[in-house]
Design an enzyme around this catalytic site. Sequence first.
Site, mmCIF file in Angstrom:
data_model
loop_
_atom_site.group_PDB
_atom_site.id
_atom_site.type_symbol
_atom_site.label_atom_id
_atom_site.label_comp_id
_atom_site.label_asym_id
_atom_site.label_seq_id
_atom_site.Cartn_x
_atom_site.Cartn_y
_atom_site.Cartn_z
ATOM 1 C CG HIS A 1 -1.935 -1.157 1.147
ATOM 2 N ND1 HIS A 1 -2.681 -1.534 0.043
ATOM 3 C CD2 HIS A 1 -2.200 -2.067 2.113
ATOM 4 C CE1 HIS A 1 -3.370 -2.614 0.331
ATOM 5 N NE2 HIS A 1 -3.094 -2.969 1.576
ATOM 6 C CG ASP B 1 -5.316 -6.059 -0.670
ATOM 7 O OD1 ASP B 1 -5.219 -6.957 0.169
ATOM 8 O OD2 ASP B 1 -5.400 -4.866 -0.356
#
Length: 493
Positions: free
Chosen positions: A304, A355
């Site tokens: 991220h 993800d």
Amino acid sequence: MKSFPSPWYFTKESGTERIIARLPLRASPVPVPPRAYLPDLLLAGGELRAGAALTVRDGAVVAVGEPPPEAELVRLPRRLLLPGLVSAHGHSFQRAIRGRTERRGAGREDFWSWRAAMYAAANRLGPDDLEAVARMAFHELARAGVTAVGEFHYLHRDPHGRPYAEPAELALRVVRAARDVGLRVVLLRAAYARAGHGLPADPLQRRFVEPSVDAYLAGLDELASALQGDPLATVGVAPHSVRACPEPWLAALAAEARRRRLPLHVHAAEQPAEVEACRAEHGLSPVALLARAGALHPGATLVHAIQLDDADVRAIGAAGATVCACPLTERNLGDGVVPADRLVAAGARLALGADSLAEVDLLGEARALELQLRLVRGERNVLDDPPGTLAARLLGAATSGGMRALGRRGGTLAPGEPADFVAVDLDDPSIAGAAPEALLPTVVFALARTAIREVHVAGEAVIADGAAAPGRVPAERILADFRAAMGRLWGAA
């Protein structure tokens, strides 16, 4: 007793069932000739070539160009061969909550409300359900052109926090799901010590938490031992986050990853609240804390890395670390936009991950990395520096960048690399008619999943004609098992 396709089988040890990797069989005395795949177009070594063959032997690329005379020739008319795509970060069990968090509740909807719903589902998954859900996730990834995955795995115990009779049960179920489909997998075993600094234990995290670094390393050793002998399944070290791991854990796990030469992955700076809590505890940003703990270096991947200040960006770039962006999940959760332009300028590397699997489209992740920057920067072609490199940069993040993040060689189809590749239909409506000079940008910015017809891992077919290849677990069985698991989880459809 369930049947496990090669390389897995069951054996009995101390009265418990344990998944063991079968050692490779002795090579045949009769040499197997290489196989040469001849598409209309081939992207290998970063170069788009017409009339060049990709020659494969023993799961690796041995030549690009003129096929050797002894090779078995496989003609692929109207096909473009690309390096296999890589999802360097994912949680396969989260496929079970797709579509179930897309409505507003009584209060504010954000990452934290989504996390509560995800935790609730995670605590209802038994081993069989987890395996069925993971296998569906990996099958969908394979059909989208993915050949390798980094599975960030933190379901270690039963819902009451007790270890299974086979301590690595859940991790091995996920690995088996990936290998059923045919994917290369790096099981990034997550370390979880606490709910957060000064916070009471969260009962919804009982499946994640382990009592000590030594207990975590014992679990890692158990898993690595079980996978020994399978060249397509390896492990990595993954302190979950600076929220879940105190600094001594971060330092110890970073040191162990370097000593064992394993990839190190960690969630970092995804949410403003995470950054604020880290500063309150340590007086440092998450990135600065990772640097102090020895967890910021070329073998480290920060997942991220959205909430960054200028010092954070400089530190990541100076370390030569990788940032794994997950743009489709990040926009779904309202996380924000990865400052990829600033990171690249500072010297950081990029990878991509599916993800939460809210949607599965690795090329969609690549284009979103650029397109979301266009929205926040108010300009076009933000990552095209130097000019003309945008498509190659984005595709590289989805291929070689992912392999590098997973500690594996590959992602360009250069000789010596794994023969992980995707065959794309040049006549698919999404890219039909693209001139050679516009083909790669058209692929990156417009290719539909319908264009992906064949997928190979280590030279072996995983997807053929858009469906599971012969010899793989059939799509019908994957779907039936998944439907049954979802029925147990959420009720009959």
